[in-house]
Design a protein around this motif. Structure first.
Motif, PDB file in Angstrom:
ATOM      1  N   GLU A   1      48.132  31.784  11.240  1.00  0.00           N
ATOM      2  CA  GLU A   1      46.803  32.149  10.765  1.00  0.00           C
ATOM      3  C   GLU A   1      45.756  31.311  11.492  1.00  0.00           C
ATOM      4  OE1 GLU A   1      46.079  34.569   8.783  1.00  0.00           O
ATOM      5  OE2 GLU A   1      48.091  35.092   8.028  1.00  0.00           O
ATOM      6  N   LEU A   2      44.678  31.967  11.879  1.00  0.00           N
ATOM      7  CA  LEU A   2      43.573  31.293  12.548  1.00  0.00           C
ATOM      8  C   LEU A   2      42.361  31.253  11.636  1.00  0.00           C
ATOM      9  CD1 LEU A   2      43.753  32.919  16.113  1.00  0.00           C
ATOM     10  CD2 LEU A   2      44.824  30.802  15.336  1.00  0.00           C
ATOM     11  N   GLU A   3      41.583  30.225  11.811  1.00  0.00           N
ATOM     12  CA  GLU A   3      40.346  30.055  11.044  1.00  0.00           C
ATOM     13  C   GLU A   3      39.471  31.304  11.134  1.00  0.00           C
ATOM     14  OE1 GLU A   3      36.417  27.122  11.379  1.00  0.00           O
ATOM     15  OE2 GLU A   3      38.267  26.637  12.450  1.00  0.00           O
ATOM     16  N   ALA A   4      38.797  31.636  10.048  1.00  0.00           N
ATOM     17  CA  ALA A   4      37.851  32.750  10.030  1.00  0.00           C
ATOM     18  C   ALA A   4      36.534  32.293   9.394  1.00  0.00           C
ATOM     19  CB  ALA A   4      38.425  33.931   9.258  1.00  0.00           C
ATOM     20  N   PRO A   5      35.410  32.647  10.031  1.00  0.00           N
ATOM     21  CA  PRO A   5      35.278  33.339  11.315  1.00  0.00           C
ATOM     22  C   PRO A   5      35.814  32.463  12.452  1.00  0.00           C
ATOM     23  CG  PRO A   5      33.147  32.545  10.604  1.00  0.00           C
ATOM     24  CD  PRO A   5      34.089  32.309   9.456  1.00  0.00           C
TER      25      PRO A   5
ATOM     26  N   ARG B   1      42.313  23.092  20.431  1.00  0.00           N
ATOM     27  CA  ARG B   1      41.962  23.975  21.547  1.00  0.00           C
ATOM     28  C   ARG B   1      43.112  24.943  21.819  1.00  0.00           C
ATOM     29  NH1 ARG B   1      41.185  20.295  26.341  1.00  0.00           N
ATOM     30  NH2 ARG B   1      43.014  19.330  25.371  1.00  0.00           N
ATOM     31  N   LEU B   2      42.767  26.222  21.841  1.00  0.00           N
ATOM     32  CA  LEU B   2      43.757  27.261  22.096  1.00  0.00           C
ATOM     33  C   LEU B   2      43.266  28.180  23.204  1.00  0.00           C
ATOM     34  CD1 LEU B   2      44.396  28.409  18.393  1.00  0.00           C
ATOM     35  CD2 LEU B   2      45.684  26.676  19.651  1.00  0.00           C
ATOM     36  N   GLN B   3      44.195  28.577  24.066  1.00  0.00           N
ATOM     37  CA  GLN B   3      43.952  29.704  24.967  1.00  0.00           C
ATOM     38  C   GLN B   3      44.893  30.817  24.538  1.00  0.00           C
ATOM     39  OE1 GLN B   3      45.233  31.081  29.278  1.00  0.00           O
ATOM     40  NE2 GLN B   3      44.085  29.171  29.412  1.00  0.00           N
ATOM     41  N   ILE B   4      44.349  31.994  24.290  1.00  0.00           N
ATOM     42  CA  ILE B   4      45.122  33.119  23.775  1.00  0.00           C
ATOM     43  C   ILE B   4      44.982  34.284  24.745  1.00  0.00           C
ATOM     44  CG2 ILE B   4      45.442  34.705  21.834  1.00  0.00           C
ATOM     45  CD1 ILE B   4      44.144  32.592  20.033  1.00  0.00           C
ATOM     46  N   ILE B   5      46.118  34.874  25.146  1.00  0.00           N
ATOM     47  CA  ILE B   5      46.102  35.929  26.160  1.00  0.00           C
ATOM     48  C   ILE B   5      46.853  37.165  25.678  1.00  0.00           C
ATOM     49  CG2 ILE B   5      46.821  36.584  28.486  1.00  0.00           C
ATOM     50  CD1 ILE B   5      46.513  33.755  29.365  1.00  0.00           C
TER      51      ILE B   5
ATOM     52  N   ALA C   1      43.340  43.021  16.547  1.00  0.00           N
ATOM     53  CA  ALA C   1      44.727  43.337  16.912  1.00  0.00           C
ATOM     54  C   ALA C   1      45.481  42.069  17.277  1.00  0.00           C
ATOM     55  CB  ALA C   1      44.743  44.323  18.085  1.00  0.00           C
ATOM     56  N   MET C   2      44.829  41.181  18.021  1.00  0.00           N
ATOM     57  CA  MET C   2      45.450  39.906  18.375  1.00  0.00           C
ATOM     58  C   MET C   2      45.784  39.101  17.121  1.00  0.00           C
ATOM     59  SD  MET C   2      44.361  36.440  18.480  1.00  0.00           S
ATOM     60  CE  MET C   2      42.615  36.384  18.890  1.00  0.00           C
ATOM     61  N   ARG C   3      44.851  39.020  16.193  1.00  0.00           N
ATOM     62  CA  ARG C   3      45.071  38.232  14.982  1.00  0.00           C
ATOM     63  C   ARG C   3      46.174  38.841  14.113  1.00  0.00           C
ATOM     64  NH1 ARG C   3      39.851  35.053  12.966  1.00  0.00           N
ATOM     65  NH2 ARG C   3      41.430  34.496  11.437  1.00  0.00           N
ATOM     66  N   ARG C   4      46.276  40.165  14.083  1.00  0.00           N
ATOM     67  CA  ARG C   4      47.355  40.812  13.327  1.00  0.00           C
ATOM     68  C   ARG C   4      48.718  40.430  13.897  1.00  0.00           C
ATOM     69  NH1 ARG C   4      44.183  45.507  13.519  1.00  0.00           N
ATOM     70  NH2 ARG C   4      45.520  46.319  15.182  1.00  0.00           N
ATOM     71  N   SER C   5      48.811  40.413  15.225  1.00  0.00           N
ATOM     72  CA  SER C   5      50.087  40.058  15.851  1.00  0.00           C
ATOM     73  C   SER C   5      50.480  38.631  15.509  1.00  0.00           C
ATOM     74  CB  SER C   5      49.994  40.231  17.368  1.00  0.00           C
ATOM     75  OG  SER C   5      49.882  41.595  17.721  1.00  0.00           O
ATOM     76  N   LEU C   6      49.524  37.732  15.533  1.00  0.00           N
ATOM     77  CA  LEU C   6      49.817  36.336  15.194  1.00  0.00           C
ATOM     78  C   LEU C   6      50.194  36.205  13.712  1.00  0.00           C
ATOM     79  CD1 LEU C   6      47.010  34.430  17.146  1.00  0.00           C
ATOM     80  CD2 LEU C   6      49.342  34.952  17.874  1.00  0.00           C
ATOM     81  N   ALA C   7      49.449  36.887  12.855  1.00  0.00           N
ATOM     82  CA  ALA C   7      49.723  36.791  11.413  1.00  0.00           C
ATOM     83  C   ALA C   7      51.091  37.364  11.077  1.00  0.00           C
ATOM     84  CB  ALA C   7      48.630  37.520  10.631  1.00  0.00           C
ATOM     85  N   ARG C   8      51.500  38.403  11.796  1.00  0.00           N
ATOM     86  CA  ARG C   8      52.814  38.993  11.549  1.00  0.00           C
ATOM     87  C   ARG C   8      53.932  37.969  11.762  1.00  0.00           C
ATOM     88  NH1 ARG C   8      52.525  43.105  14.922  1.00  0.00           N
ATOM     89  NH2 ARG C   8      53.373  41.905  16.651  1.00  0.00           N
TER      90      ARG C   8
ATOM     91  N   TRP D   1      41.042  34.758  25.082  1.00  0.00           N
ATOM     92  CA  TRP D   1      40.193  34.056  24.117  1.00  0.00           C
ATOM     93  C   TRP D   1      40.332  32.551  24.327  1.00  0.00           C
ATOM     94  CZ3 TRP D   1      43.089  38.336  23.137  1.00  0.00           C
ATOM     95  CH2 TRP D   1      42.488  39.419  22.491  1.00  0.00           C
ATOM     96  N   THR D   2      39.233  31.846  24.462  1.00  0.00           N
ATOM     97  CA  THR D   2      39.247  30.388  24.355  1.00  0.00           C
ATOM     98  C   THR D   2      38.733  30.054  22.954  1.00  0.00           C
ATOM     99  OG1 THR D   2      37.104  30.385  25.497  1.00  0.00           O
ATOM    100  CG2 THR D   2      39.054  29.800  26.781  1.00  0.00           C
ATOM    101  N   VAL D   3      39.537  29.279  22.230  1.00  0.00           N
ATOM    102  CA  VAL D   3      39.330  29.102  20.795  1.00  0.00           C
ATOM    103  C   VAL D   3      39.336  27.622  20.443  1.00  0.00           C
ATOM    104  CG1 VAL D   3      40.353  29.550  18.517  1.00  0.00           C
ATOM    105  CG2 VAL D   3      40.446  31.321  20.295  1.00  0.00           C
ATOM    106  N   HIS D   4      38.443  27.233  19.568  1.00  0.00           N
ATOM    107  CA  HIS D   4      38.479  25.881  18.990  1.00  0.00           C
ATOM    108  C   HIS D   4      38.462  26.072  17.477  1.00  0.00           C
ATOM    109  CE1 HIS D   4      36.765  21.655  18.274  1.00  0.00           C
ATOM    110  NE2 HIS D   4      38.013  21.537  18.689  1.00  0.00           N
ATOM    111  N   ALA D   5      39.658  25.998  16.872  1.00  0.00           N
ATOM    112  CA  ALA D   5      39.766  26.410  15.474  1.00  0.00           C
ATOM    113  C   ALA D   5      40.912  25.709  14.768  1.00  0.00           C
ATOM    114  CB  ALA D   5      39.987  27.927  15.413  1.00  0.00           C
ATOM    115  N   LYS D   6      40.880  25.776  13.450  1.00  0.00           N
ATOM    116  CA  LYS D   6      41.988  25.303  12.629  1.00  0.00           C
ATOM    117  C   LYS D   6      43.079  26.376  12.612  1.00  0.00           C
ATOM    118  CE  LYS D   6      38.819  22.761   9.586  1.00  0.00           C
ATOM    119  NZ  LYS D   6      38.285  22.648   8.205  1.00  0.00           N
TER     120      LYS D   6
END
Length: 519
Positions: free
Chosen positions: A412-416, A374-378, A401-408, A314-319
């Motif tokens: 927390e990543l911006e939504a949407p 800017r985030l790169q998530i693998i 699933a990726m977001r659950r792992s991070l939240a655990r 994932w390439t992400v631009h988020a809070k």
């Protein structure tokens, strides 16, 4: 005498070979199907922001210092590089965090605080063993041409060092040997992760791969502008030395006459004569006939079961909120073995470990609270991109699933989530005939290093370079492969008897690559 050299692909290996060969006076033409240099070191755009979508960890800086010195230049004059104080930040839960540092004494102290004095002692013994393995293999294997069997490697190491081959522990799994150093399963998991640096399963890779941890402990460097800036610097270095770069120039086939490579034919129909052709594509593309039937004989094929991992990227631009990100971060799953069982079964992990590169952290301009970054998530995934296409539903499931792992672990990543997602099928499009395997052949079993494609091929005049060839995956290894290609091409061409140029009916030869020099 100057020779004509065509290089297919402007990845790190091809860029390195181009600069070094041009610096030696050869006429070098680099042919790249994309509009820019970099290969896997590329970027994706999210909300008008460019985000690195390729390699992010820069180690073995000395390799690049040597390349620039050989071309009469200095790395620091082309890119801004500085050492990272934190190698990586690791998390298992909001309360379980561990940083590894550039200073090993700080890492030892942090491990002791995290897991106790026995764990700190285990770290010391692990460091010694990883360093010993690296020192044994650095010159004889990593910086030398590929060998096809242990005996030639033993000759290089030195027959008097009778214990050296056993000391690299090729017949024991990384996971097993890590248990000798770390009783704490979290630390075993942390250091097993280094197998994934070359797209491999830590339960199936030899303990030899402990050397990767030593490479990282020697120093992780931050490049202003990311790996794309390094690619641009290598391109400029090559141009300064006289190499010509032709972007948007896809190669249709490597031309072989009288059992030897004689040049390339572009998709446009143009012919370019060459005394040597270096392929910076994955060897699997050669073997599959992507560069013609004749060239397909140059290398062996890689069976799907021997491929390295692919990825969900994932390439992400988020809070972000809730976790103090460093540049490099790893969020671990509670069941590490299950991750690799899922991948072996052909599915992405249901409960994955996640790597996050926060590209604006530890940069010259700090991230302001509450702003997007800017985030790169693998997440590791099977290399089945040639047989399976991810549906929108599957992509959404993997993102959740990726977001659950991070939240655990507290992130927390911006939504949407503003993002782009690359799947194994996207990597197959970019890296044809690989299934999306990012790292070439997997490093599974004691013979893996001997089976990886080397620089020379079965057809004289065709050479391989890049992260899917010897000595292996990663930015510094790809650069070392470029150094090997430059050395072997120069050596082979110098030893050839001069013969008359082969005329190719209806074709054309490019002028000297040096006519395109800049600077």
């Amino acid at each position: 005498m100057a020779q004509r050299i065509a290089i297919i692909g402007a990845g790190i290996g091809g860029l390195t070979a181009a600069a070094l060969l041009a610096a030696r006076g050869h006429h070098v033409t680099v042919l790249e199907k994309e509009a820019h240099a970099g290969g896997k070191a590329r970027q994706c755009r999210v909300r008008d922001v460019d985000i690195d979508a390729g390699p992010t960890v820069f180690t073995l800086r000395s390799v690049f210092d040597d390349i620039f010195h050989a071309c009469g230049a200095e790395l620091d004059d082309h890119v801004q590089v500085r050492r990272a104080e934190i190698i990586a930040r690791h998390a298992w839960s909001p309360e379980e965090r561990l940083d590894l540092f550039a200073d090993p004494a700080r890492s030892e102290e942090a491990i002791g605080d995290f897991a106790g004095s026995a764990a700190a002692a285990g770290y010391r013994s692990f460091r010694r063993e990883a360093a010993r393995i690296y020192d044994i293999l650095d010159r004889p294997l990593l910086r030398a041409g590929k060998v096809s069997w242990p005996l030639p490697l033993m000759w290089r190491i030195g027959l008097w060092r009778v214990g050296a081959l056993a000391a690299i522990r090729p017949y024991e799994s990384l996971w097993k040997v890590l248990g000798e150093h770390f009783a704490d399963p979290r630390l075993r998991q942390l250091y097993a992760r280094y197998a994934t640096y070359c797209g491999s399963d830590p339960f199936r890779t030899p303990a030899t791969l402990m050397l990767i941890a030593h490479v990282e402990a020697k120093g992780v460097w931050l490049i202003e502008g990311g790996m794309s800036a390094l690619s641009e610097a290598l391109q400029q270095l090559g141009e300064r030395c006289g190499a010509t770069f032709r972007f948007g120039s896809a190669v249709r086939r490597i031309v072989c006459l009288s059992g030897r490579a004689r040049g390339v034919e572009l998709a446009s129909g143009e012919w370019i004569a060459a005394d040597a052709v270096i392929s910076n594509a994955d060897p699997a593309a050669l073997a599959a006939g992507r560069f013609g039937k004749d060239a397909a004989r140059a290398v062996g094929s890689v069976k799907p079961r021997n491929r390295s991992f692919s990825a969900l990227l994932w390439t992400v631009h988020a809070k972000t909120a809730g976790f103090p990100l460093a540049r490099h971060n790893v969020f671990f799953s509670p069941d590490y073995a299950r991750e690799f069982t899922d991948i072996r079964g052909g599915s992405p992990p249901a409960d994955p470990s996640v790597y996050v590169c926060a590209q604006d952290r530890e940069a010259s301009e700090p991230v302001e609270p509450g702003t997007r970054e800017r985030l790169q998530i693998i997440v590791n995934a099977p290399a089945n991109g040639d047989t399976h296409t991810y549906s929108a539903k599957e992509k959404e499931r993997c993102t959740k699933a990726m977001r659950r792992s991070l939240a655990r672990c507290g992130l927390e990543l911006e939504a949407p989530l503003p993002h782009e997602l690359l799947t194994p099928s996207d990597f197959e499009t970019f890296l044809p005939s690989t299934g999306g395997a990012i790292y070439g052949r997997a490093s599974h079993g004691w013979a893996a290093s001997f089976l990886r494609q080397g620089t020379r091929t079965r057809i004289p005049g065709i050479y391989c370079t890049g992260g899917s060839t010897h000595p292996g995956a990663g930015v510094p290894m790809a650069a070392l492969s470029g150094q090997l290609a430059a050395h072997m091409v120069s050596q082979d061409l110098a030893s050839m008897h001069q013969s008359s140029r082969v005329a190719m009916a209806g074709g054309m030869s490019t002028p000297s690559a040096r006519t395109g020099a800049t600077g």
